[in-house]
Design a protein around this motif. Structure first.
Motif: not given
Length: 617
Positions: A525-542
């Motif tokens: 999977p994608t690196d955990a830090a990248t996923l966290q930063e993406f979630y914090l920036k976009i907060h897509p939900g779901g």
């Protein structure tokens, strides 16, 4: 048919206005790449929405609709009407996410969402694959339409047509950048709609047609009027309605209707003032694209069946046009040749406007990929803003030259449309899920893209082999079979089973989906830090981001998850409202007042729902 001074004056005035807008916008467009490609992210929703619809209103679009109607009737338009579901998903789910990302191009998203070398490869490869090869294919189909229109209405050869349109489009696109493109789109869309509606009114009233009632009662037309195909023959309703609505809209990547948003639609969302303007722009685009524009084209297409019942009649009417390009899509410009002076000039200007608006958008969009996602990111990261803008202008010229060359090799708009659908078959679900499922990674997209392309290529070769004779001892006989197969456009012989286009689409979607799902679970999977930063920036939900949200350290602020249920409901209710407007218009033209009233009630109900919930959406 001869154009008089008034006709040429109208056409010349349009060219002058387009160039003037380019010069006006060039004052600030060269300041930076952000200005050249996004106009400083300060564009209003109404201007961006009209720009989107102007781009999709290309000169090849009425030709394509004519081709569809002549072969499959009005119901055949579900091949593209089904993409409204994709568009409404972008409106109520993805528009705000794209604007929130803050990227310059949608390809920059890859290194925001994924990590490592796969993400870098994907961004670089897609920059060239979409920005150059795929983009050139699209622009070539637009140029092809211009060639056919100019051949019928102006008597110009292909090279002259491409040169005239290319030069003007490249000048104002390269000078004015995105701002020049968007402002010109607004003017061009106004021209295009006035010309399309006026032409339809005149053509339907021609003595050869005799008005709407006579047109719809004509024996060769009456069987092609169904908006929804009859359900008495699966061979008709399955490919025309079931496959587009059940599979095609979510599974196929197609420019202007990308699942999850993307391409030049994403470019306009990224240029919006804020998230609300991004949502408003895409909503306006979908309403205009599907509810406002189709019927003038459909009426002219139906009238063309009366005047030119087959391809032989088209060839007989225009003997000077290359027989290889005389297909059903030629019927649209053929009908326009009946227009009187003055109106003819306006309509020709409107078609030139439609053609140039699409070309200018694709030139600016494609060059944004080349500059931001290839040159600056991988070739010369230290390049100055001035240098980057110059690279954008040079790439604009190169893209136009390549498109013009390819246009001379195509024969009809529907042919290119089907090729593009098949190449993107099976990848659409990736673009939908990557925002809402953390497990999607860069290898998922690589696998989907590669699989869909290889499968599309396999079907092309299958068509060739389906017509080949059995190899024998005489090489001349065998290779003569190859030549015959190519010359006859791959007409299938009994040696191999014939596959319809929709069957190929289903097979392509199924195989591609299985491959990319398998690759997703077989790769890291994608690196955990990248996923966290993406979630914090976009907060897509779901729920698809549950594991990532749970892994974020407590000291970091985790955004509240935004409920998707209302937005998903808005997708389908909004689609029903726009379809209802489309149906109501058609039923009114048909004289079916009961169906008109019922459709109008559904339209009003959907609009009221969206208006009542506008603050939440």
């Amino acid at each position: 048919m001869q154009l008089n001074t008034l006709d040429w004056s109208i056409i010349a005035a349009f060219f002058i206005v387009s160039l003037g807008i380019g010069l006006y916008a060039s004052r600030n467009s060269g300041d930076s790449t952000k200005e050249f490609f996004l106009s400083g992210r300060n564009m209003p929703w109404w201007l961006l929405g009209v720009s989107m619809v102007a781009t999709t209103f290309s000169a090849d679009t009425p030709n394509l609709v004519t081709d569809i109607v002549r072969n499959n009737g009005v119901a055949g338009n579900w091949a593209w009407w089904a993409f409204l579901l994709t568009g409404m998903l972008t409106v109520f789910v993805y528009a705000r996410l794209w604007r929130r990302s803050g990227v310059l191009t949608d390809l920059e998203f890859y290194e925001l969402r994924y990590s490592g070398k796969p993400a870098r490869f994907l961004r670089q490869f897609r920059a060239i694959y979409l920005g150059v090869f795929f983009n050139v294919m699209i622009m070539a189909t637009v140029c092809l339409a211009g060639i056919k229109i100019a051949g019928v209405l102006l008597g110009l050869n292909a090279v002259t047509t491409v040169l005239m349109v290319s030069v003007v489009t490249v000048i104002y696109s390269a000078l004015g950048g995105f701002k020049g493109v968007v402002i010109t789109d607004f003017v061009q869309f106004t021209f295009a709609m006035i010309g399309a509606v006026w032409a339809a009114v005149y053509i339907v009233a021609m003595p050869e047609i005799g008005g709407l009632d006579a047109l719809f009662a004509h024996p060769v037309v009456s069987g092609k009027l169904d908006i929804i195909p009859k359900f008495d023959d699966p061979a008709v309703y399955v490919p025309l309605l079931v496959v587009p609505l059940a599979v095609q809209w979510w599974s196929v990547w197609y420019p202007g209707a990308e699942p999850g948003g993307g391409g030049y639609v994403a470019q306009r969302m990224l240029a919006a003032k804020n998230e609300r303007h991004a949502v408003g722009a895409t909503l306006l685009f979908n309403a205009f694209h599907y509810a406002l524009r189709p019927w003038p084209w459909i009426l002219i297409a139906l009238a063309s069946i009366v005047v030119f019942p087959d391809i032989a009649s088209l060839q007989a009417a225009f003997p000077d046009i290359d027989p290889g390009t005389v297909k059903d899509d030629l019927a649209y410009p053929a009908m326009l040749s009946y227009l009187p002076s003055g109106l003819l000039g306006l309509v020709i200007a409107s078609l030139i406007a439609a053609l140039m608006s699409t070309l200018s958008t694709h030139l600016n969009w494609g060059s944004s990929y080349i500059v931001n996602d290839w040159y600056q990111r991988f070739i010369k990261p230290e390049a100055s803003e001035k240098e980057l803008v110059n690279v954008g202008r040079i790439s604009t010229v190169v893209l136009m030259v390549l498109s013009a060359i390819l246009a001379l090799a195509l024969s009809n708009a529907l042919q290119a449309f089907n090729i593009l659908l098949q190449i993107g078959a099976g990848t659409g679900l990736i673009f939908i899920l990557r925002w809402f499922w953390w497990r999607i990674n860069a290898w998922t997209e690589v696998a989907g893209m590669a699989a869909s392309f290889v499968i599309a290529l396999s079907f092309l070769f299958y068509k060739i082999f389906a017509q080949l004779p059995t190899p024998d001892t005489d090489p001349k006989t065998f290779f003569a079979g190859w030549e015959l197969s190519l010359r006859n456009k791959f007409v299938t012989s009994p040696t191999l089973p014939h596959l319809e286009g929709w069957e190929q689409l289903l097979i392509g979607v199924g195989l591609t989906t299985v491959i990319w799902i398998a690759v997703t679970f077989l790769t890291r999977p994608t690196d955990a830090a990248t996923l966290q930063e993406f979630y914090l920036k976009i907060h897509p939900g779901g729920p698809g981001w549950g594991p990532v949200a749970a892994s974020i350290p407590a000291e970091r602020t985790v955004p509240l998850s935004e409920p998707l249920s209302l937005r998903i409901a808005a997708v389908f209710i909004g689609a029903i409202a726009i379809y209802s407007v489309l149906f109501a218009t058609g039923f009114y033209l048909y004289g079916n007042l009961t169906a008109t009233l019922i459709s109008s009630i559904f339209a009003v109900g959907g609009i009221l729902f969206l208006w009542y919930n506008r603050a939440k959406l």
